[in-house]
Design an enzyme around this catalytic site. Structure first.
Site, short mmCIF file in Angstrom:
data_model
loop_
_atom_site.label_atom_id
_atom_site.label_comp_id
_atom_site.label_asym_id
_atom_site.label_seq_id
_atom_site.Cartn_x
_atom_site.Cartn_y
_atom_site.Cartn_z
CE LYS A 221 -15.07 -53.12 32.17
NZ LYS A 221 -14.35 -53.15 30.87
NE ARG B 222 -8.00 -44.57 30.72
CZ ARG B 222 -8.80 -45.41 30.08
NH1 ARG B 222 -9.28 -46.48 30.72
NH2 ARG B 222 -9.12 -45.22 28.81
N GLY C 125 -10.49 -55.42 25.95
CA GLY C 125 -10.00 -54.55 24.90
C GLY C 125 -9.16 -53.42 25.46
NE ARG D 95 -13.73 -55.10 21.63
CZ ARG D 95 -13.87 -54.55 22.84
NH1 ARG D 95 -13.70 -55.29 23.93
NH2 ARG D 95 -14.16 -53.27 22.94
CB SER E 96 -11.72 -44.43 20.84
OG SER E 96 -11.16 -45.52 21.56
CG ASP F 8 -18.87 -49.20 27.90
OD1 ASP F 8 -18.80 -49.70 26.75
OD2 ASP F 8 -17.87 -48.87 28.55
CE LYS G 276 -17.76 -49.83 23.19
NZ LYS G 276 -16.68 -49.36 24.10
NE ARG H 237 -21.50 -54.07 24.39
CZ ARG H 237 -20.67 -53.51 25.27
NH1 ARG H 237 -20.57 -52.19 25.33
NH2 ARG H 237 -19.95 -54.27 26.08
#
Length: 441
Positions: free
Chosen positions: A24, A29, A101, A129, A174, A323, A350, A354
């Site tokens: 993903k 990208r 996001g 977010r 990040s 993740d 997220k 979570r």
């Protein structure tokens, strides 16, 4: 409220070979870089999911010609003619990023400094977010961005053509923040450099040269020098390790299982889940090959090797498995001892909180989990099953939908999951792949 869907337990171990669908992060990208490029890019292996479709729609809204079609293997392939030197067109209405996001944050970087007005919005979850982490460095570069309440979507990126490079030290590791700043750097005068406390996913840095963009990684930071227009290329997206993690974790839990996942990205920044499973006692093997696409890829085999034991995951490793923490926490719940995940504050922002979701969901399964500061603790029960039927809520979060489905499939308890449909965000073929590996005794 969505009805809870019962999860059928596996009738036997998971055995065999499977190809998971495209990564993903790389798919996002590839689509957005192709949209920025001069010329027509040829893409294959692109993940067909709700999130990636959001990036495809956004690319089209900005003037790229997107012609990706579903292939027999359920991936997307085709061409994207980028807007290139001409620059993007101004969208007639706000771009809806859905639940993605990645789409929203990367678009902030793309839209900065291109001289048009771009409005971004998303679903209820995405609109909660944090976006300041991206808008702040972009504004230091000269962008003008308005956020709802100063921090969240909807966002408006105002026209400006005068970005300049900066040396940005991010407080968090990040890849979305890093990528947004570097994409803005393509439209900025001078060098844009991003430094992080720990290395985050490096898919952007690996992809830039494919699109003719020089990138420098000096070990302390990543930089690009602009202005520069990417050039179209041909690119194939490898399988998604985050999807592979659910199959791998299930195999580590079910006696007799041995699963080989082929054609998957083996980027070290994405395979932290495999290292954690190995440290907990699962049998893990990786076979790597160079596919010429910049991304290391190959096969990972995970086999049941007896009862699992707890481990400690240091903060410096979290970016490599951020993740996968929900499903790794589920594995920890079946291990002996208390597993600790250090420095997981990012989980709170997220698709859902979570940390809270893990603690609450595991409690319903009879497992004690808690947080102290930014650390998450899971007290394993050594493989014991809960006799009580439970209803678990995915909270609109695809990672929880699959995690709780794994709990039901592996026999932790009779499980029903509310919001199971959210798996389409990242892994539409999840149930098909799990059942294809099922080996009835």
């Amino acid at each position: 409220m969505n009805a809870a869907a019962p999860i059928r337990p596996l009738r036997g171990p998971l055995v065999g070979t499977v190809h998971v669908r495209g990564d993903k992060s790389i798919s996002h990208r590839a689509v957005l870089m192709a949209a920025m490029a001069q010329g027509t890019s040829v893409l294959s292996g692109v993940l067909d999911s709700d999130d990636v479709r959001a990036s495809m729609r956004a690319a089209a809204c900005l003037g790229a010609r997107v012609a990706l079609a579903v292939q027999p293997d359920a991936s997307l392939a085709g061409t994207i003619e980028g807007f290139g030197d001409a620059g993007p067109k101004e969208p007639a209405s706000p771009i809806d990023c859905g639940n993605s996001g990645t789409t929203a944050r990367l678009l902030l970087g793309i839209a900065a400094g291109v001289g048009i007005r771009v409005s971004l919005t998303g679903d209820e979850s995405l609109r909660r977010r944090p976006m300041r982490r991206v808008s702040d460095p972009l504004e230091r570069m000269g962008a003008r961005i308005d956020l709802q309440d100063g921090s969240v979507l909807p966002a408006v990126v105002h026209p400006t053509l005068s970005l300049h490079g900066i040396d940005f030290e991010s407080r968090i590791a990040s890849a979305q923040v890093k990528t947004a700043v570097l994409l803005a750097g393509l439209n900025a005068a001078g060098t844009t450099r991003v430094r992080e406390p720990f290395p985050s996913r490096n898919h952007t840095e690996l992809m830039f040269p494919r699109f003719g963009v020089d990138v420098l990684d000096d070990g302390c930071g990543v930089s690009v020098t602009g202005p520069v227009v990417p050039r179209a290329c041909a690119l194939r997206v490898p399988g998604d390790p985050s999807s592979a993690a659910f199959l791998a974790c299930a195999a580590a839990l079910v006696p007799g299982s041995s699963v080989c996942i082929e054609g998957v990205s083996l980027n070290p920044g994405r395979t932290g889940f495999a290292r954690v499973l190995a440290s907990m006692g699962a049998a893990v093997e990786q076979s790597r090959f160079d596919d010429g696409e910049g991304e290391p890829a190959g096969a990972v085999r995970v086999s049941y090797a007896g009862p699992l034991h707890a481990c400690e995951v240091p903060a410096c490793s979290i970016a490599t498995l951020i993740d996968e923490i929900p499903v790794l926490a589920l594995v920890a719940a079946q291990a002996r001892g208390t597993t600790v995940f250090r420095g997981v504050a990012e989980l709170r922002v997220k698709e859902s909180d979570r940390i809270a979701g893990i603690v609450d969901g595991l409690a319903l399964l009879g497992v004690r989990a808690w947080s102290e500061g930014d650390d998450l603790y899971v007290e394993g029960r050594g493989g014991a099953a809960s006799p009580s039927a439970v209803v678990l809520d995915a909270r609109g979060d695809h990672r929880f939908a699959m995690t709780w489905a794994v709990a039901g499939m592996t026999g932790m308890a009779p499980v029903a999951v509310r919001g199971l449909g959210s798996v389409s965000v990242s892994y539409p073929g999840f149930f098909e792949d799990m059942r294809a590996l099922e080996h009835p005794l």
